[in-house]
Scaffold this active site. Sequence first.
Site, PDB file in Angstrom:
ATOM      1  N   ASP A 187      49.798  40.392  49.621  1.00 54.90           N
ATOM      2  CA  ASP A 187      50.955  40.189  50.499  1.00 54.90           C
ATOM      3  C   ASP A 187      51.397  38.738  50.363  1.00 54.90           C
ATOM      4  O   ASP A 187      50.822  37.978  49.564  1.00 54.90           O
ATOM      5  CB  ASP A 187      50.617  40.562  51.960  1.00 54.90           C
ATOM      6  CG  ASP A 187      51.811  41.195  52.655  1.00 54.90           C
ATOM      7  OD1 ASP A 187      52.861  40.530  52.722  1.00 54.90           O
ATOM      8  OD2 ASP A 187      51.716  42.349  53.119  1.00 54.90           O
ATOM      9  N   HIS A 199      57.004  41.374  49.642  1.00 54.20           N
ATOM     10  CA  HIS A 199      55.699  40.859  50.120  1.00 54.20           C
ATOM     11  C   HIS A 199      54.904  40.287  48.933  1.00 54.20           C
ATOM     12  O   HIS A 199      53.729  40.568  48.765  1.00 54.20           O
ATOM     13  CB  HIS A 199      54.922  41.968  50.837  1.00 54.20           C
ATOM     14  CG  HIS A 199      55.495  42.298  52.186  1.00 54.20           C
ATOM     15  ND1 HIS A 199      55.486  41.410  53.232  1.00 54.20           N
ATOM     16  CD2 HIS A 199      56.110  43.415  52.654  1.00 54.20           C
ATOM     17  CE1 HIS A 199      56.064  41.972  54.296  1.00 54.20           C
ATOM     18  NE2 HIS A 199      56.459  43.184  53.973  1.00 54.20           N
ATOM     19  N   GLU A 244      60.054  46.592  53.158  1.00 53.98           N
ATOM     20  CA  GLU A 244      60.579  45.285  53.573  1.00 53.98           C
ATOM     21  C   GLU A 244      60.853  44.350  52.387  1.00 53.98           C
ATOM     22  O   GLU A 244      60.290  43.266  52.303  1.00 53.98           O
ATOM     23  CB  GLU A 244      59.581  44.633  54.548  1.00 53.98           C
ATOM     24  CG  GLU A 244      59.378  45.478  55.799  1.00 53.98           C
ATOM     25  CD  GLU A 244      58.352  44.897  56.767  1.00 53.98           C
ATOM     26  OE1 GLU A 244      58.561  45.015  57.967  1.00 53.98           O
ATOM     27  OE2 GLU A 244      57.329  44.337  56.308  1.00 53.98           O
ATOM     28  N   TRP A 277      56.100  55.077  58.076  1.00 54.00           N
ATOM     29  CA  TRP A 277      55.606  54.103  59.070  1.00 54.00           C
ATOM     30  C   TRP A 277      56.634  53.771  60.128  1.00 54.00           C
ATOM     31  O   TRP A 277      56.293  53.493  61.261  1.00 54.00           O
ATOM     32  CB  TRP A 277      55.108  52.833  58.374  1.00 54.00           C
ATOM     33  CG  TRP A 277      56.158  51.924  57.812  1.00 54.00           C
ATOM     34  CD1 TRP A 277      56.779  52.033  56.599  1.00 54.00           C
ATOM     35  CD2 TRP A 277      56.699  50.745  58.431  1.00 54.00           C
ATOM     36  NE1 TRP A 277      57.667  51.014  56.417  1.00 54.00           N
ATOM     37  CE2 TRP A 277      57.637  50.198  57.531  1.00 54.00           C
ATOM     38  CE3 TRP A 277      56.485  50.092  59.650  1.00 54.00           C
ATOM     39  CZ2 TRP A 277      58.373  49.038  57.810  1.00 54.00           C
ATOM     40  CZ3 TRP A 277      57.202  48.933  59.928  1.00 54.00           C
ATOM     41  CH2 TRP A 277      58.135  48.427  59.018  1.00 54.00           C
TER      42      TRP A 277
HETATM   43  C1  ACM Z   1      54.830  48.054  57.253  1.00 53.79           C
HETATM   44  O1  ACM Z   1      54.333  48.082  58.386  1.00 53.79           O
HETATM   45  N1  ACM Z   1      55.631  47.062  56.880  1.00 53.79           N
HETATM   46  C2  ACM Z   1      54.554  49.096  56.294  1.00 53.79           C
END
Ligand code: ACM
Length: 548
Positions: free
Chosen positions: A204, A279, A342, A408
Amino acid sequence: MKKYLLLFVLLIITSGMFAQTPGKYNVIPMPAKLKRASGEFVFNQRTQLIISDDTEAMRNAIAPLTDRLRIVAGFIIPVVHEPNPATQSNTVVCKLNKKNTNNEGYELTVKKNSILVEAQTPQGIFYAMQTLRQLMPAEIDKSTLIEGIKWTVPCVEITDAPRFVYRGLHLDVSRHFFPIEFVKNYIDWLAYHKINTFHWHLTDDQGWRIEIKKYPKLTETGAWRCRTLKGAYKNNPCEREWDNTTYGGYYTQEEIKTVVEYAAKRFVTIVPEIEIPGHAVAALTAYPELSCSGGPFEVEGLWGVFEDIFCTRDEVFNFLEDVLVEVIALFPGKYIHIGGDEAPKVRWERCHACQTNMKELGLKDEHELQSYFVQRIEKFIESKGRSIIGWDEILEGGLAPNATVMSWRGEKGGIEAAKQKHSVIMTPNTYVYFDYYQVYKADRDKEPHSIGGELPIDKVYQFDPMPKELSIDEQKYILGGQANLWTEYMKTPEHVEYMAYPRVAALSECIWSNPERKNYDDFIQRLTNLVKHYDELGINYSKAFLRK
Ligand code: ACM
Ligand code: ZN
Protein backbone atom coordinates in the site's frame (compact mmCIF):
# COMPACT_ATOMS: atom_id res chain seq x y z
CA MET A 1 -48.11 -45.71 45.21
CA LYS A 2 -49.28 -44.53 41.79
CA LYS A 3 -48.25 -41.00 42.77
CA TYR A 4 -44.72 -42.18 43.57
CA LEU A 5 -44.53 -44.11 40.31
CA LEU A 6 -45.49 -40.95 38.39
CA LEU A 7 -42.90 -38.95 40.31
CA PHE A 8 -40.31 -41.62 39.58
CA VAL A 9 -41.09 -41.63 35.84
CA LEU A 10 -41.00 -37.83 35.79
CA LEU A 11 -37.66 -37.88 37.58
CA ILE A 12 -36.19 -40.28 35.03
CA ILE A 13 -37.42 -38.18 32.10
CA THR A 14 -36.21 -34.86 33.50
CA SER A 15 -32.87 -36.20 34.70
CA GLY A 16 -32.28 -37.35 31.13
CA MET A 17 -33.11 -33.87 29.90
CA PHE A 18 -31.02 -31.97 32.38
CA ALA A 19 -28.07 -34.28 32.13
CA GLN A 20 -27.63 -32.55 28.77
CA THR A 21 -26.72 -29.25 30.41
CA PRO A 22 -27.41 -26.75 27.62
CA GLY A 23 -24.40 -24.65 28.62
CA LYS A 24 -22.01 -27.44 27.61
CA TYR A 25 -22.69 -27.23 23.89
CA ASN A 26 -21.06 -23.93 23.14
CA VAL A 27 -19.89 -24.33 19.57
CA ILE A 28 -19.22 -21.29 17.37
CA PRO A 29 -20.00 -21.23 14.48
CA MET A 30 -23.26 -23.04 15.20
CA PRO A 31 -23.22 -26.52 13.61
CA ALA A 32 -25.87 -27.50 11.07
CA LYS A 33 -27.28 -30.20 13.39
CA LEU A 34 -26.46 -30.91 17.02
CA LYS A 35 -28.20 -33.63 19.02
CA ARG A 36 -27.38 -33.69 22.70
CA ALA A 37 -26.93 -36.91 24.61
CA SER A 38 -26.30 -37.71 28.23
CA GLY A 39 -22.92 -38.55 29.65
CA GLU A 40 -19.44 -37.59 28.63
CA PHE A 41 -16.26 -38.94 27.11
CA VAL A 42 -13.14 -38.46 29.20
CA PHE A 43 -9.65 -38.29 27.70
CA ASN A 44 -6.89 -39.95 29.71
CA GLN A 45 -3.36 -41.33 29.35
CA ARG A 46 -4.71 -44.45 27.62
CA THR A 47 -6.88 -42.77 24.96
CA GLN A 48 -5.88 -43.79 21.43
CA LEU A 49 -6.47 -42.03 18.17
CA ILE A 50 -7.09 -44.20 15.12
CA ILE A 51 -6.87 -42.79 11.59
CA SER A 52 -8.18 -44.43 8.43
CA ASP A 53 -5.50 -42.82 6.24
CA ASP A 54 -1.93 -42.26 7.31
CA THR A 55 -1.18 -39.09 5.38
CA GLU A 56 0.45 -35.82 6.29
CA ALA A 57 -2.88 -34.02 5.78
CA MET A 58 -4.59 -36.39 8.19
CA ARG A 59 -1.87 -35.85 10.79
CA ASN A 60 -2.28 -32.08 10.34
CA ALA A 61 -6.04 -32.52 10.77
CA ILE A 62 -5.76 -34.21 14.16
CA ALA A 63 -2.98 -31.96 15.45
CA PRO A 64 -5.32 -29.40 17.08
CA LEU A 65 -6.44 -32.14 19.46
CA THR A 66 -3.26 -34.16 19.99
CA ASP A 67 -1.06 -31.04 20.37
CA ARG A 68 -3.44 -29.50 22.90
CA LEU A 69 -3.70 -32.66 25.00
CA ARG A 70 0.07 -33.00 25.02
CA ILE A 71 0.59 -29.38 26.08
CA VAL A 72 -2.11 -29.04 28.74
CA ALA A 73 -2.55 -32.59 30.02
CA GLY A 74 0.78 -34.16 29.19
CA PHE A 75 -1.02 -36.97 27.31
CA ILE A 76 0.93 -38.37 24.39
CA ILE A 77 -2.01 -39.80 22.46
CA PRO A 78 -0.78 -42.67 20.27
CA VAL A 79 -1.91 -42.29 16.66
CA VAL A 80 -2.63 -45.67 15.11
CA HIS A 81 -3.32 -46.30 11.44
CA GLU A 82 -6.01 -48.83 10.55
CA PRO A 83 -7.50 -48.77 7.04
CA ASN A 84 -10.95 -49.73 8.33
CA PRO A 85 -10.96 -48.64 11.92
CA ALA A 86 -13.75 -49.98 14.09
CA THR A 87 -14.82 -47.98 17.10
CA GLN A 88 -13.25 -49.43 20.20
CA SER A 89 -13.24 -48.35 23.80
CA ASN A 90 -11.37 -45.17 24.81
CA THR A 91 -10.59 -44.25 21.20
CA VAL A 92 -11.05 -41.33 18.88
CA VAL A 93 -11.61 -42.81 15.43
CA CYS A 94 -11.07 -40.50 12.44
CA LYS A 95 -12.41 -41.94 9.21
CA LEU A 96 -12.46 -40.55 5.71
CA ASN A 97 -15.72 -41.47 3.99
CA LYS A 98 -18.55 -39.91 2.01
CA LYS A 99 -21.17 -39.82 4.78
CA ASN A 100 -21.08 -36.02 4.85
CA THR A 101 -21.58 -34.79 1.29
CA ASN A 102 -19.74 -31.49 1.80
CA ASN A 103 -15.97 -31.59 1.36
CA GLU A 104 -15.42 -29.36 4.38
CA GLY A 105 -18.18 -30.97 6.46
CA TYR A 106 -17.92 -33.61 9.18
CA GLU A 107 -19.88 -35.97 11.41
CA LEU A 108 -18.94 -36.10 15.06
CA THR A 109 -20.36 -38.71 17.41
CA VAL A 110 -19.25 -38.51 21.01
CA LYS A 111 -20.22 -41.47 23.18
CA LYS A 112 -19.19 -42.28 26.74
CA ASN A 113 -16.49 -44.72 25.65
CA SER A 114 -15.52 -43.48 22.17
CA ILE A 115 -15.51 -40.64 19.70
CA LEU A 116 -16.14 -41.14 15.99
CA VAL A 117 -15.19 -38.46 13.47
CA GLU A 118 -16.11 -38.87 9.81
CA ALA A 119 -15.45 -36.57 6.88
CA GLN A 120 -14.74 -36.64 3.16
CA THR A 121 -11.45 -34.80 3.63
CA PRO A 122 -8.82 -34.16 6.29
CA GLN A 123 -10.08 -30.57 6.31
CA GLY A 124 -13.46 -31.81 7.56
CA ILE A 125 -11.68 -33.83 10.26
CA PHE A 126 -9.73 -30.68 11.20
CA TYR A 127 -12.97 -28.74 11.70
CA ALA A 128 -14.38 -31.56 13.84
CA MET A 129 -11.25 -31.24 16.02
CA GLN A 130 -11.92 -27.52 16.45
CA THR A 131 -15.47 -28.36 17.51
CA LEU A 132 -14.13 -30.89 20.03
CA ARG A 133 -11.81 -28.24 21.48
CA GLN A 134 -14.72 -25.89 22.01
CA LEU A 135 -16.74 -28.66 23.71
CA MET A 136 -13.92 -29.29 26.19
CA PRO A 137 -12.99 -27.29 29.30
CA ALA A 138 -11.50 -23.95 28.29
CA GLU A 139 -8.18 -24.99 29.85
CA ILE A 140 -7.64 -27.20 26.77
CA ASP A 141 -6.41 -23.96 25.14
CA LYS A 142 -3.83 -23.12 27.79
CA SER A 143 -0.19 -22.91 26.80
CA THR A 144 1.09 -24.79 29.84
CA LEU A 145 0.56 -28.07 31.65
CA ILE A 146 -2.27 -28.00 34.18
CA GLU A 147 -3.24 -30.62 36.74
CA GLY A 148 -6.56 -31.51 38.26
CA ILE A 149 -8.73 -30.98 35.18
CA LYS A 150 -11.02 -33.73 33.89
CA TRP A 151 -10.67 -33.59 30.10
CA THR A 152 -14.30 -34.21 29.18
CA VAL A 153 -16.43 -33.86 26.08
CA PRO A 154 -20.22 -34.03 26.49
CA CYS A 155 -21.89 -36.79 24.47
CA VAL A 156 -23.33 -35.44 21.26
CA GLU A 157 -24.08 -36.15 17.60
CA ILE A 158 -23.08 -33.36 15.23
CA THR A 159 -23.56 -33.12 11.49
CA ASP A 160 -21.90 -30.01 10.16
CA ALA A 161 -20.94 -28.28 6.92
CA PRO A 162 -20.30 -24.68 5.87
CA ARG A 163 -22.83 -22.58 4.01
CA PHE A 164 -20.14 -20.84 1.93
CA VAL A 165 -16.94 -22.08 0.34
CA TYR A 166 -15.03 -18.82 0.83
CA ARG A 167 -14.69 -17.74 4.45
CA GLY A 168 -12.09 -15.05 4.89
CA LEU A 169 -10.32 -12.72 7.25
CA HIS A 170 -8.06 -9.95 6.01
CA LEU A 171 -5.11 -8.13 7.57
CA ASP A 172 -3.48 -4.93 6.37
CA VAL A 173 0.22 -5.10 7.21
CA SER A 174 1.14 -1.95 5.28
CA ARG A 175 -0.35 0.81 7.43
CA HIS A 176 1.17 -0.98 10.38
CA PHE A 177 3.57 -3.87 10.20
CA PHE A 178 3.07 -6.99 12.30
CA PRO A 179 5.68 -9.62 13.16
CA ILE A 180 5.57 -12.98 11.47
CA GLU A 181 4.78 -14.71 14.78
CA PHE A 182 1.65 -12.61 15.13
CA VAL A 183 0.60 -13.37 11.55
CA LYS A 184 0.84 -17.07 12.44
CA ASN A 185 -1.27 -16.61 15.57
CA TYR A 186 -3.79 -14.69 13.51
CA ILE A 187 -4.03 -17.64 11.10
CA ASP A 188 -4.27 -20.15 13.93
CA TRP A 189 -7.15 -18.27 15.51
CA LEU A 190 -9.10 -17.76 12.31
CA ALA A 191 -8.80 -21.49 11.56
CA TYR A 192 -10.17 -22.12 15.07
CA HIS A 193 -13.34 -20.39 13.79
CA LYS A 194 -13.42 -22.60 10.66
CA ILE A 195 -12.37 -19.70 8.42
CA ASN A 196 -10.42 -21.03 5.44
CA THR A 197 -8.85 -17.96 3.81
CA PHE A 198 -6.36 -15.35 5.00
CA HIS A 199 -6.29 -12.26 2.80
CA TRP A 200 -2.85 -10.72 3.29
CA HIS A 201 -2.80 -7.06 2.23
CA LEU A 202 0.92 -6.77 1.55
CA THR A 203 1.37 -3.51 -0.32
CA ASP A 204 0.00 0.00 0.00
CA ASP A 205 1.04 3.65 0.03
CA GLN A 206 2.48 3.37 3.54
CA GLY A 207 4.78 0.40 2.98
CA TRP A 208 5.71 -2.47 0.66
CA ARG A 209 5.99 -5.56 2.85
CA ILE A 210 7.04 -8.48 0.63
CA GLU A 211 10.60 -9.11 -0.49
CA ILE A 212 10.89 -9.19 -4.28
CA LYS A 213 14.34 -10.39 -5.28
CA LYS A 214 14.37 -8.72 -8.69
CA TYR A 215 13.47 -5.32 -7.23
CA PRO A 216 15.31 -5.00 -3.90
CA LYS A 217 14.48 -1.31 -3.53
CA LEU A 218 10.82 -2.25 -2.97
CA THR A 219 11.79 -3.27 0.54
CA GLU A 220 15.09 -1.37 0.99
CA THR A 221 13.23 1.86 0.33
CA GLY A 222 9.53 1.07 -0.02
CA ALA A 223 9.19 -0.69 3.34
CA TRP A 224 10.21 2.32 5.41
CA ARG A 225 8.56 5.65 6.06
CA CYS A 226 10.11 8.67 7.78
CA ARG A 227 7.02 9.78 9.63
CA THR A 228 3.58 8.59 10.65
CA LEU A 229 0.45 10.57 11.43
CA LYS A 230 -0.08 10.80 15.16
CA GLY A 231 -3.60 10.56 16.53
CA ALA A 232 -6.73 11.37 14.57
CA TYR A 233 -6.72 12.43 10.92
CA LYS A 234 -7.19 16.19 10.54
CA ASN A 235 -8.44 17.66 7.28
CA ASN A 236 -6.40 20.78 7.87
CA PRO A 237 -2.74 19.84 7.21
CA CYS A 238 -1.54 22.51 9.65
CA GLU A 239 -3.29 20.71 12.49
CA ARG A 240 -1.73 17.32 11.84
CA GLU A 241 0.76 15.92 14.32
CA TRP A 242 3.56 13.58 13.32
CA ASP A 243 5.65 10.86 14.84
CA ASN A 244 8.99 11.40 13.13
CA THR A 245 10.60 8.06 13.88
CA THR A 246 11.40 5.83 10.92
CA TYR A 247 8.80 3.07 10.77
CA GLY A 248 8.54 -0.08 8.69
CA GLY A 249 9.46 -3.68 8.06
CA TYR A 250 8.92 -6.43 5.56
CA TYR A 251 8.70 -10.20 5.26
CA THR A 252 11.50 -12.07 3.54
CA GLN A 253 10.52 -14.76 1.05
CA GLU A 254 11.85 -17.36 3.49
CA GLU A 255 9.54 -16.01 6.20
CA ILE A 256 6.60 -15.97 3.82
CA LYS A 257 7.23 -19.63 2.95
CA THR A 258 6.97 -20.50 6.64
CA VAL A 259 3.64 -18.67 6.89
CA VAL A 260 2.26 -20.41 3.78
CA GLU A 261 3.29 -23.77 5.25
CA TYR A 262 1.86 -22.89 8.65
CA ALA A 263 -1.46 -21.89 7.03
CA ALA A 264 -1.62 -25.04 4.88
CA LYS A 265 -1.32 -27.20 8.00
CA ARG A 266 -4.44 -25.43 9.25
CA PHE A 267 -6.25 -25.79 5.92
CA VAL A 268 -6.02 -22.04 5.36
CA THR A 269 -5.30 -20.64 1.90
CA ILE A 270 -3.55 -17.29 1.70
CA VAL A 271 -4.71 -14.71 -0.82
CA PRO A 272 -1.83 -12.25 -1.24
CA GLU A 273 -2.77 -8.76 -2.35
CA ILE A 274 -0.50 -6.67 -4.53
CA GLU A 275 -2.29 -3.35 -5.08
CA ILE A 276 -2.57 -1.95 -8.61
CA PRO A 277 -2.86 0.62 -10.08
CA GLY A 278 -3.50 2.75 -6.95
CA HIS A 279 -2.25 2.60 -3.36
CA ALA A 280 1.21 2.37 -4.93
CA VAL A 281 3.17 5.24 -3.39
CA ALA A 282 5.58 2.92 -1.52
CA ALA A 283 6.46 1.14 -4.78
CA LEU A 284 6.75 4.44 -6.63
CA THR A 285 9.08 5.81 -3.95
CA ALA A 286 11.40 2.87 -4.68
CA TYR A 287 11.01 3.08 -8.46
CA PRO A 288 9.67 6.57 -9.39
CA GLU A 289 10.05 5.76 -13.09
CA LEU A 290 6.92 3.58 -12.76
CA SER A 291 4.77 6.67 -12.13
CA CYS A 292 3.36 9.11 -14.65
CA SER A 293 5.24 12.15 -13.33
CA GLY A 294 8.60 10.59 -12.43
CA GLY A 295 8.46 11.63 -8.77
CA PRO A 296 10.25 11.92 -6.43
CA PHE A 297 7.98 10.43 -3.78
CA GLU A 298 8.05 9.55 -0.12
CA VAL A 299 6.52 6.47 1.44
CA GLU A 300 3.34 7.88 2.92
CA GLY A 301 2.89 8.45 6.64
CA LEU A 302 -0.59 9.84 6.15
CA TRP A 303 -3.78 7.81 5.63
CA GLY A 304 -6.06 8.24 2.65
CA VAL A 305 -6.13 8.02 -1.12
CA PHE A 306 -3.22 9.43 -3.10
CA GLU A 307 -3.07 10.68 -6.66
CA ASP A 308 0.20 9.08 -7.73
CA ILE A 309 -0.53 5.62 -9.12
CA PHE A 310 1.22 3.24 -11.52
CA CYS A 311 1.49 4.62 -15.08
CA THR A 312 0.18 2.48 -17.95
CA ARG A 313 3.45 2.36 -19.91
CA ASP A 314 4.70 -1.09 -20.99
CA GLU A 315 7.65 -0.98 -18.61
CA VAL A 316 5.20 -0.86 -15.68
CA PHE A 317 3.59 -4.07 -16.89
CA ASN A 318 7.02 -5.67 -17.22
CA PHE A 319 7.76 -4.70 -13.63
CA LEU A 320 4.40 -5.95 -12.33
CA GLU A 321 4.72 -9.23 -14.21
CA ASP A 322 8.16 -9.80 -12.68
CA VAL A 323 6.75 -9.07 -9.24
CA LEU A 324 3.80 -11.38 -9.82
CA VAL A 325 6.06 -14.22 -10.95
CA GLU A 326 7.75 -14.12 -7.53
CA VAL A 327 4.42 -13.73 -5.70
CA ILE A 328 2.89 -16.67 -7.57
CA ALA A 329 5.90 -18.82 -6.75
CA LEU A 330 5.39 -18.13 -3.04
CA PHE A 331 1.63 -18.55 -2.76
CA PRO A 332 0.10 -21.77 -4.08
CA GLY A 333 -3.57 -20.73 -3.81
CA LYS A 334 -5.88 -20.13 -6.75
CA TYR A 335 -6.31 -16.39 -6.21
CA ILE A 336 -4.07 -13.37 -6.46
CA HIS A 337 -5.74 -10.17 -5.26
CA ILE A 338 -4.79 -7.21 -7.44
CA GLY A 339 -6.50 -4.45 -5.45
CA GLY A 340 -8.05 -2.06 -7.95
CA ASP A 341 -9.71 0.21 -5.40
CA GLU A 342 -9.40 3.96 -4.90
CA ALA A 343 -7.25 4.83 -7.92
CA PRO A 344 -7.66 8.53 -8.75
CA LYS A 345 -7.32 9.21 -12.45
CA VAL A 346 -5.81 12.71 -12.40
CA ARG A 347 -2.26 11.59 -13.19
CA TRP A 348 -3.45 9.51 -16.14
CA GLU A 349 -5.48 12.46 -17.40
CA ARG A 350 -2.31 14.56 -17.55
CA CYS A 351 0.12 11.87 -18.72
CA HIS A 352 1.17 11.87 -22.35
CA ALA A 353 1.90 8.12 -22.37
CA CYS A 354 -1.43 7.23 -20.73
CA GLN A 355 -3.41 9.48 -23.06
CA THR A 356 -1.62 8.00 -26.10
CA ASN A 357 -2.45 4.50 -24.82
CA MET A 358 -6.09 5.44 -24.46
CA LYS A 359 -6.28 6.72 -28.03
CA GLU A 360 -4.43 3.79 -29.54
CA LEU A 361 -6.54 1.28 -27.65
CA GLY A 362 -9.78 3.11 -28.52
CA LEU A 363 -10.70 3.63 -24.84
CA LYS A 364 -13.26 6.29 -24.07
CA ASP A 365 -12.08 7.36 -20.62
CA GLU A 366 -9.66 6.64 -17.77
CA HIS A 367 -12.06 4.11 -16.21
CA GLU A 368 -11.72 2.06 -19.36
CA LEU A 369 -7.96 2.52 -19.10
CA GLN A 370 -8.08 1.07 -15.59
CA SER A 371 -10.18 -1.80 -16.93
CA TYR A 372 -7.53 -2.36 -19.62
CA PHE A 373 -4.84 -2.31 -16.92
CA VAL A 374 -6.64 -4.92 -14.81
CA GLN A 375 -7.49 -7.10 -17.82
CA ARG A 376 -3.87 -7.11 -18.98
CA ILE A 377 -2.75 -8.19 -15.51
CA GLU A 378 -5.55 -10.77 -15.36
CA LYS A 379 -4.36 -12.26 -18.65
CA PHE A 380 -0.86 -12.61 -17.24
CA ILE A 381 -2.04 -14.15 -13.96
CA GLU A 382 -4.29 -16.57 -15.83
CA SER A 383 -1.39 -17.58 -18.07
CA LYS A 384 0.22 -18.80 -14.83
CA GLY A 385 -2.87 -20.84 -13.94
CA ARG A 386 -4.24 -18.45 -11.32
CA SER A 387 -7.26 -16.13 -11.05
CA ILE A 388 -7.69 -12.56 -9.91
CA ILE A 389 -9.77 -10.97 -7.19
CA GLY A 390 -10.29 -7.20 -7.21
CA TRP A 391 -12.16 -4.67 -5.08
CA ASP A 392 -15.51 -3.61 -6.52
CA GLU A 393 -14.05 -0.59 -8.36
CA ILE A 394 -12.90 -3.09 -11.01
CA LEU A 395 -16.51 -3.05 -12.22
CA GLU A 396 -15.99 0.52 -13.43
CA GLY A 397 -14.99 0.60 -17.06
CA GLY A 398 -15.86 -3.09 -17.51
CA LEU A 399 -14.92 -6.24 -15.61
CA ALA A 400 -11.99 -8.41 -16.59
CA PRO A 401 -13.44 -11.65 -18.06
CA ASN A 402 -12.87 -14.01 -15.12
CA ALA A 403 -12.40 -11.61 -12.22
CA THR A 404 -13.89 -12.31 -8.82
CA VAL A 405 -15.25 -9.15 -7.25
CA MET A 406 -14.75 -8.30 -3.60
CA SER A 407 -17.66 -6.07 -2.68
CA TRP A 408 -16.61 -3.58 -0.01
CA ARG A 409 -18.63 -0.40 -0.64
CA GLY A 410 -21.73 -2.09 0.70
CA GLU A 411 -23.32 -4.92 -1.25
CA LYS A 412 -24.06 -3.04 -4.47
CA GLY A 413 -20.93 -4.03 -6.35
CA GLY A 414 -21.36 -7.66 -5.39
CA ILE A 415 -24.95 -7.70 -6.59
CA GLU A 416 -23.99 -6.13 -9.89
CA ALA A 417 -21.09 -8.53 -10.41
CA ALA A 418 -23.27 -11.58 -9.66
CA LYS A 419 -25.82 -10.32 -12.17
CA GLN A 420 -22.94 -10.17 -14.68
CA LYS A 421 -22.19 -13.82 -13.80
CA HIS A 422 -18.98 -13.09 -11.93
CA SER A 423 -17.95 -14.71 -8.68
CA VAL A 424 -18.30 -12.49 -5.66
CA ILE A 425 -16.90 -12.29 -2.15
CA MET A 426 -18.97 -10.11 0.14
CA THR A 427 -17.03 -7.90 2.51
CA PRO A 428 -19.33 -4.90 2.91
CA ASN A 429 -18.19 -2.00 5.09
CA THR A 430 -21.77 -1.90 6.39
CA TYR A 431 -21.22 -5.14 8.37
CA VAL A 432 -17.67 -6.43 8.37
CA TYR A 433 -15.16 -3.58 8.48
CA PHE A 434 -13.52 -4.41 11.78
CA ASP A 435 -11.56 -1.16 11.82
CA TYR A 436 -14.86 0.52 12.72
CA TYR A 437 -15.86 1.09 16.35
CA GLN A 438 -17.46 -1.88 18.05
CA VAL A 439 -19.57 0.20 20.39
CA TYR A 440 -22.41 2.62 19.79
CA LYS A 441 -21.57 6.33 19.78
CA ALA A 442 -22.38 6.99 23.45
CA ASP A 443 -19.64 4.57 24.57
CA ARG A 444 -16.89 5.76 22.23
CA ASP A 445 -14.91 7.56 24.90
CA LYS A 446 -14.10 4.16 26.43
CA GLU A 447 -12.56 2.91 23.17
CA PRO A 448 -9.20 3.42 21.49
CA HIS A 449 -9.42 5.84 18.57
CA SER A 450 -10.65 4.20 15.38
CA ILE A 451 -11.19 5.26 11.81
CA GLY A 452 -14.90 5.84 12.56
CA GLY A 453 -18.00 3.91 11.66
CA GLU A 454 -20.07 1.79 14.00
CA LEU A 455 -20.12 -1.99 13.95
CA PRO A 456 -21.01 -3.49 17.32
CA ILE A 457 -21.11 -7.26 17.34
CA ASP A 458 -24.92 -7.42 17.11
CA LYS A 459 -24.72 -5.52 13.81
CA VAL A 460 -21.96 -7.81 12.54
CA TYR A 461 -24.15 -10.77 13.47
CA GLN A 462 -26.78 -9.52 11.01
CA PHE A 463 -24.35 -9.94 8.10
CA ASP A 464 -25.69 -12.23 5.41
CA PRO A 465 -23.32 -12.64 2.46
CA MET A 466 -26.27 -13.63 0.27
CA PRO A 467 -28.03 -10.47 -0.94
CA LYS A 468 -31.81 -10.67 -1.07
CA GLU A 469 -31.82 -9.09 -4.53
CA LEU A 470 -30.36 -12.11 -6.34
CA SER A 471 -32.29 -14.79 -8.19
CA ILE A 472 -31.60 -18.45 -7.38
CA ASP A 473 -29.41 -18.65 -10.46
CA GLU A 474 -27.45 -15.53 -9.52
CA GLN A 475 -26.97 -16.71 -5.92
CA LYS A 476 -24.48 -19.32 -7.02
CA TYR A 477 -21.94 -16.58 -7.77
CA ILE A 478 -21.71 -15.58 -4.11
CA LEU A 479 -18.70 -17.54 -2.89
CA GLY A 480 -18.87 -16.26 0.65
CA GLY A 481 -17.82 -13.46 2.95
CA GLN A 482 -14.88 -11.90 4.71
CA ALA A 483 -14.11 -9.25 7.33
CA ASN A 484 -11.36 -6.69 6.79
CA LEU A 485 -8.89 -5.20 9.24
CA TRP A 486 -7.36 -2.02 7.95
CA THR A 487 -4.72 -0.97 10.42
CA GLU A 488 -4.27 2.80 10.13
CA TYR A 489 -5.22 3.12 13.79
CA MET A 490 -3.94 -0.26 15.03
CA LYS A 491 -0.27 -0.11 15.90
CA THR A 492 0.12 -3.31 17.88
CA PRO A 493 -0.93 -6.95 17.63
CA GLU A 494 -2.94 -6.47 20.84
CA HIS A 495 -4.94 -3.70 19.22
CA VAL A 496 -5.62 -5.83 16.13
CA GLU A 497 -6.81 -8.64 18.41
CA TYR A 498 -9.04 -6.18 20.24
CA MET A 499 -10.68 -5.00 17.00
CA ALA A 500 -10.97 -8.51 15.52
CA TYR A 501 -12.24 -10.42 18.54
CA PRO A 502 -14.89 -11.35 19.35
CA ARG A 503 -16.36 -9.95 16.12
CA VAL A 504 -14.62 -12.78 14.19
CA ALA A 505 -16.82 -15.20 16.14
CA ALA A 506 -19.93 -13.41 14.82
CA LEU A 507 -18.46 -13.34 11.32
CA SER A 508 -17.74 -17.07 11.45
CA GLU A 509 -21.35 -17.87 12.23
CA CYS A 510 -22.56 -15.59 9.39
CA ILE A 511 -20.39 -17.36 6.81
CA TRP A 512 -20.51 -20.94 8.12
CA SER A 513 -23.95 -21.50 9.66
CA ASN A 514 -27.31 -21.63 7.96
CA PRO A 515 -29.42 -18.54 8.69
CA GLU A 516 -32.13 -20.63 10.39
CA ARG A 517 -29.52 -21.85 12.89
CA LYS A 518 -28.64 -18.29 13.91
CA ASN A 519 -29.99 -16.66 17.06
CA TYR A 520 -28.24 -13.66 18.57
CA ASP A 521 -29.11 -14.27 22.24
CA ASP A 522 -28.02 -17.88 21.96
CA PHE A 523 -24.84 -16.77 20.18
CA ILE A 524 -23.97 -14.40 23.04
CA GLN A 525 -24.52 -17.25 25.52
CA ARG A 526 -22.12 -19.46 23.58
CA LEU A 527 -19.70 -16.56 23.16
CA THR A 528 -19.54 -16.12 26.93
CA ASN A 529 -17.99 -19.59 26.99
CA LEU A 530 -15.81 -19.11 23.89
CA VAL A 531 -14.08 -16.08 25.40
CA LYS A 532 -12.85 -18.35 28.23
CA HIS A 533 -10.94 -20.16 25.48
CA TYR A 534 -9.76 -16.76 24.18
CA ASP A 535 -8.45 -16.04 27.69
CA GLU A 536 -6.40 -19.24 27.59
CA LEU A 537 -5.20 -18.56 24.04
CA GLY A 538 -4.12 -15.08 25.11
CA ILE A 539 -6.35 -13.22 22.65
CA ASN A 540 -6.86 -9.62 23.73
CA TYR A 541 -10.55 -9.53 22.83
CA SER A 542 -12.95 -6.65 23.44
CA LYS A 543 -15.44 -7.05 26.26
CA ALA A 544 -17.82 -4.50 24.75
CA PHE A 545 -20.33 -7.28 24.02
CA LEU A 546 -20.79 -7.78 27.78
CA ARG A 547 -22.00 -4.17 28.19
CA LYS A 548 -25.62 -3.71 27.28
C1 ACM B 1 -11.03 -0.59 0.66
O1 ACM B 1 -11.50 -0.58 1.81
N1 ACM B 1 -10.47 0.50 0.15
C2 ACM B 1 -11.08 -1.78 -0.15
ZN1 ZN C 1 1.00 7.59 -17.19
